[in-house]
Design an enzyme around this catalytic site. Structure first.
Site, PDB file in Angstrom:
ATOM      1  N   LYS A   1       0.865  -1.188   0.000  1.00  0.00           N
ATOM      2  CA  LYS A   1       0.000   0.000   0.000  1.00  0.00           C
ATOM      3  C   LYS A   1       0.901   1.237   0.000  1.00  0.00           C
ATOM      4  CE  LYS A   1      -2.252   3.391   2.262  1.00  0.00           C
ATOM      5  NZ  LYS A   1      -1.983   4.442   1.319  1.00  0.00           N
TER       6      LYS A   1
ATOM      7  N   GLY B   1       6.930   5.970   7.744  1.00  0.00           N
ATOM      8  CA  GLY B   1       6.061   7.141   7.703  1.00  0.00           C
ATOM      9  C   GLY B   1       6.161   7.936   8.985  1.00  0.00           C
TER      10      GLY B   1
ATOM     11  N   GLY C   1       2.809   5.473  12.812  1.00  0.00           N
ATOM     12  CA  GLY C   1       3.541   4.285  13.287  1.00  0.00           C
ATOM     13  C   GLY C   1       3.023   3.818  14.636  1.00  0.00           C
TER      14      GLY C   1
ATOM     15  N   GLU D   1       9.822   2.558  10.542  1.00  0.00           N
ATOM     16  CA  GLU D   1      10.840   3.575  10.218  1.00  0.00           C
ATOM     17  C   GLU D   1      10.136   4.915  10.264  1.00  0.00           C
ATOM     18  OE1 GLU D   1      13.993   3.268   9.612  1.00  0.00           O
ATOM     19  OE2 GLU D   1      14.376   1.294   8.765  1.00  0.00           O
TER      20      GLU D   1
ATOM     21  N   CYS E   1      13.488  11.956   5.687  1.00  0.00           N
ATOM     22  CA  CYS E   1      13.492  11.595   7.106  1.00  0.00           C
ATOM     23  C   CYS E   1      14.848  11.942   7.718  1.00  0.00           C
ATOM     24  CB  CYS E   1      13.194  10.122   7.275  1.00  0.00           C
ATOM     25  SG  CYS E   1      14.264   9.082   6.286  1.00  0.00           S
TER      26      CYS E   1
ATOM     27  N   GLU F   1       9.425  17.695  13.844  1.00  0.00           N
ATOM     28  CA  GLU F   1       9.749  17.433  12.436  1.00  0.00           C
ATOM     29  C   GLU F   1       8.831  18.293  11.566  1.00  0.00           C
ATOM     30  OE1 GLU F   1       8.574  13.723  10.521  1.00  0.00           O
ATOM     31  OE2 GLU F   1      10.637  13.500   9.796  1.00  0.00           O
TER      32      GLU F   1
HETATM   33  P1  NAD Z   1       2.310   9.077   6.814  1.00  0.00           P
HETATM   34  O1  NAD Z   1       2.504   8.405   8.114  1.00  0.00           O
HETATM   35  O2  NAD Z   1       1.269  10.124   6.727  1.00  0.00           O
HETATM   36  O3  NAD Z   1       1.939   8.007   5.682  1.00  0.00           O
HETATM   37  C1  NAD Z   1       2.746   6.885   5.419  1.00  0.00           C
HETATM   38  C2  NAD Z   1       1.887   5.775   4.853  1.00  0.00           C
HETATM   39  O4  NAD Z   1       0.991   5.330   5.867  1.00  0.00           O
HETATM   40  C3  NAD Z   1       1.026   6.187   3.667  1.00  0.00           C
HETATM   41  O5  NAD Z   1       0.962   5.144   2.745  1.00  0.00           O
HETATM   42  C4  NAD Z   1      -0.320   6.437   4.316  1.00  0.00           C
HETATM   43  O6  NAD Z   1      -1.402   6.323   3.408  1.00  0.00           O
HETATM   44  C5  NAD Z   1      -0.344   5.338   5.356  1.00  0.00           C
HETATM   45  N1  NAD Z   1      -1.252   5.566   6.474  1.00  0.00           N
HETATM   46  C6  NAD Z   1      -1.750   6.733   6.923  1.00  0.00           C
HETATM   47  N2  NAD Z   1      -2.568   6.530   7.982  1.00  0.00           N
HETATM   48  C7  NAD Z   1      -2.576   5.205   8.206  1.00  0.00           C
HETATM   49  C8  NAD Z   1      -3.217   4.381   9.167  1.00  0.00           C
HETATM   50  N3  NAD Z   1      -4.013   4.880  10.115  1.00  0.00           N
HETATM   51  N4  NAD Z   1      -2.997   3.055   9.125  1.00  0.00           N
HETATM   52  C9  NAD Z   1      -2.170   2.521   8.199  1.00  0.00           C
HETATM   53  N5  NAD Z   1      -1.552   3.252   7.252  1.00  0.00           N
HETATM   54  C10 NAD Z   1      -1.745   4.584   7.258  1.00  0.00           C
HETATM   55  O7  NAD Z   1       3.723   9.651   6.366  1.00  0.00           O
HETATM   56  P2  NAD Z   1       4.089  10.462   5.050  1.00  0.00           P
HETATM   57  O8  NAD Z   1       3.594  11.868   5.173  1.00  0.00           O
HETATM   58  O9  NAD Z   1       3.704   9.686   3.844  1.00  0.00           O
HETATM   59  O10 NAD Z   1       5.679  10.457   5.125  1.00  0.00           O
HETATM   60  C11 NAD Z   1       6.418  11.386   5.855  1.00  0.00           C
HETATM   61  C12 NAD Z   1       6.907  10.780   7.142  1.00  0.00           C
HETATM   62  O11 NAD Z   1       7.646   9.602   6.860  1.00  0.00           O
HETATM   63  C13 NAD Z   1       7.875  11.683   7.877  1.00  0.00           C
HETATM   64  O12 NAD Z   1       7.606  11.640   9.259  1.00  0.00           O
HETATM   65  C14 NAD Z   1       9.222  11.063   7.587  1.00  0.00           C
HETATM   66  O13 NAD Z   1      10.241  11.330   8.516  1.00  0.00           O
HETATM   67  C15 NAD Z   1       8.879   9.618   7.559  1.00  0.00           C
HETATM   68  N6  NAD Z   1       9.893   8.844   6.836  1.00  0.00           N
HETATM   69  C16 NAD Z   1      10.710   8.038   7.576  1.00  0.00           C
HETATM   70  C17 NAD Z   1      11.725   7.321   6.935  1.00  0.00           C
HETATM   71  C18 NAD Z   1      12.636   6.406   7.708  1.00  0.00           C
HETATM   72  O14 NAD Z   1      13.225   5.530   7.097  1.00  0.00           O
HETATM   73  N7  NAD Z   1      12.787   6.567   9.013  1.00  0.00           N
HETATM   74  C19 NAD Z   1      11.884   7.440   5.554  1.00  0.00           C
HETATM   75  C20 NAD Z   1      11.031   8.297   4.851  1.00  0.00           C
HETATM   76  C21 NAD Z   1      10.028   8.990   5.503  1.00  0.00           C
END
Ligand code: NAD
Length: 489
Positions: free
Chosen positions: A176, A229, A234, A249, A283, A380
């Site tokens: 997804k 994310g 998370g 992550e 990130c 962040e």
């Molecule tokens: P997000 O958490 O909004 O979304 C990530 C994914 O989770 C998307 O596919 C989203 O549709 C899904 N999602 C959203 N709500 C959900 C739920 N309730 N249940 C299950 N899935 C759900 O994050 P984003 O805005 O897409 O990405 C940015 C974030 O990701 C930042 O905090 C960034 O630091 C982090 N990030 C971390 C790393 C790492 O390796 N540590 C790498 C890249 C990005």
């Protein structure tokens, strides 16, 4: 590209519509126009995808891992052949400048090749038994069905960091992707299809996180969740996943320490690349600069001069240094944090505005006189905003570095070897760079963070294999009699 095109889900080797009958658009953050329409998946679609993954599991996991690796090599080859086209589409879908988009696709190629090789290892270990005529070993097994949930900021690399090890370990997948980058995800699937991946092994369900993501997380047949994310997403996944293996992550508030003996030109390059590359939407972005008071004024001026020269624009234009933010919400978030910074008493040196141009742009922004307790130094932002914090000495720099809830990446610029080693020991992050920026992960090394950046997850390298396989311990008794560990003398 045909903006009216409807893209589909990929389930059991077929391109299919969602049961919901609804679609959502993917938006180009520069033109604000529609790139294409994607299926708004729902719980029923997830159920179908899980059933397909379940059906495909036995056969796929029985294929010897080195042979599974051959498919990954084909995928790497197809990615390479299509690299320029894919990178351009990535730039159109998420705004990253083209050189960085090429890097994103290259990272997917690298991890495919690396993990193909791991298929010839998948090591367990052997060890003597405490009893005679008995032999002990460990082997690796797949979890079964893995649910992979990814963000938008590395739309080829991050899915690849999960898909490649999951497949080489013999798992099947329900994937997804973020709703901001469904086109890139669709392209990944097309490439796997072309490479001859058996049907049902990799399934794509696009759609909202709360429904599609959560349905995957809660599905009882899904044994492993790998999520990248936001930390709050998370945390809710961890709460809902039950007794599954969960890899997380999450975010970062990464810092670069610039000591008084640093090569300031080198540090300048590192801060610009780390703070404003990918418009601060990594990130591992360097959103804090922790600078020694002796070089603060000089370094501040150097930074402002360089930031002034950064060109905002369409990432497809080779002259562009900084692309747009991913969407309107992100643009508003950067604006909000600028106001917070000003209210908190930080000094805005440059930027802080939405420029008068189409697209979700935000001017590269630098605050100085920041203190560690300010929200702009703690939270962040995920935009082109950097906070400069002045320190008196090395110990204070380390304290400031460690003063945040996150622990992903860090960097120190110094010529002092002893201080470098002390920094490695003292800084609370999963990754530390010496005399280079906070970014630049290589696929054969572990990647991940500590504190609220995750729960010990390390993707990449051998640790990537550990994330997607389970250990079975085997005792082989060739004594011909019942031997009892801990009891027999
Ligand atoms: P997000 O958490 O909004 O979304 C990530 C994914 O989770 C998307 O596919 C989203 O549709 C899904 N999602 C959203 N709500 C959900 C739920 N309730 N249940 C299950 N899935 C759900 O994050 P984003 O805005 O897409 O990405 C940015 C974030 O990701 C930042 O905090 C960034 O630091 C982090 N990030 C971390 C790393 C790492 O390796 N540590 C790498 C890249 C990005």
């Amino acid at each position: 590209m045909d903006s009216s095109k409807n893209y589909k889900l990929y389930i059991d080797g077929k391109w299919t519509n969602s049961d919901s009958g609804e679609t959502f658009p993917s938006i180009n953050p520069v033109s604000e126009g529609v790139i294409g329409n994607f299926q708004k998946g729902n719980k029923d679609d997830v159920n179908r995808a899980v059933e397909a993954a379940d059906k495909a599991l036995e056969k796929w996991s029985e294929i010897p891992a080195p042979k599974r690796g051959i498919i990954l090599l084909k995928v790497a080859q197809l990615l390479r052949e299509n690299k320029e086209k894919l990178a351009r589409e990535l730039t159109m879908e998420m705004g990253k400048v083209l050189v960085e988009a090429r890097g994103d696709v290259q990272e997917a190629i690298d991890i495919a090749e690396y993990m193909a090789g791991e298929g010839r290892r998948l090591f367990g270990y052997t060890t003597p038994s405490e009893l005679k005529d008995k032999f002990c070993l460990t082997i690796r097994r797949p979890f079964g069905i893995c649910g992979l949930i990814t963000p938008w900021n590395f739309p080829f690399a991050i899915p690849a960091w999960k898909i490649m090890p999951a497949l080489i370990c013999g798992n099947t997948i329900v994937f997804k992707p973020s709703s901001d980058t469904p086109l890139c995800a669709t392209r990944i699937i097309e490439i796997f299809e072309k490479a001859g991946l058996p049907k049902g092994v990799l399934n794509l369900v696009t759609g909202p996180g709360g429904t599609v993501g959560m349905s995957i997380v809660k599905h009882e047949k899904v044994r492993c969740i790998s999520f990248t994310g936001h930390k709050d997403t998370g945390a809710s996944i961890l709460k809902e996943a039950g007794l599954k293996k969960v890899g997380l992550e999450l975010g970062g508030k990464n810092g670069i320490i610039v000591m008084d003996d640093a090569d300031l030109n080198l540090a300048l390059d590192g801060v610009i690349w780390g703070g404003y590359g990918t418009t601060g939407q990594r990130c591992t972005a360097a959103s804090r600069v922790i600078v020694h008071e002796k070089v603060k004024n000089k370094f501040e001026k150097m930074l402002v001069n360089r930031i002034k020269k950064l060109k905002l624009g369409n990432g497809l234009n080779p002259k562009t240094d900084v692309g747009p933010l991913i969407n309107k919400k992100a643009q508003e978030k950067s604006k909000m944090y600028t106001e917070i910074g000003i209210d908190e008493g930080a000094k805005l040196l440059i930027g802080g505005k939405i420029p008068k141009m189409k697209g979700f742009f935000f001017k590269p922004t630098l605050f100085t006189n920041c203190s560690i307790d300010m929200r702009i130094s703690q939270e962040e932002i995920f935009g082109p905003i950097v906070s400069l914090i002045t320190v008196k000495n090395f110990d204070e720099a380390i304290d400031v570095m460690n003063s945040v809830e996150y622990g992903l990446s860090s960097a120190i610029y110094t010529k002092n070897m002893n201080k470098s080693f002390k920094a490695i020991e003292k800084i609370e992050t999963g990754i530390t760079y010496i005399n280079s920026s906070t970014i630049g992960a290589e696929v054969h090394l572990p990647f991940g963070g500590i504190k609220h950046t995750g729960i010990g997850t390390r993707e990449g390298g051998w640790t990537g294999i550990e994330e997607f396989s389970e250990i079975k311990t085997v005792y082989f008794d060739y004594s011909g009699k019942l031997q009892k560990a801990q009891i027999d003398e």
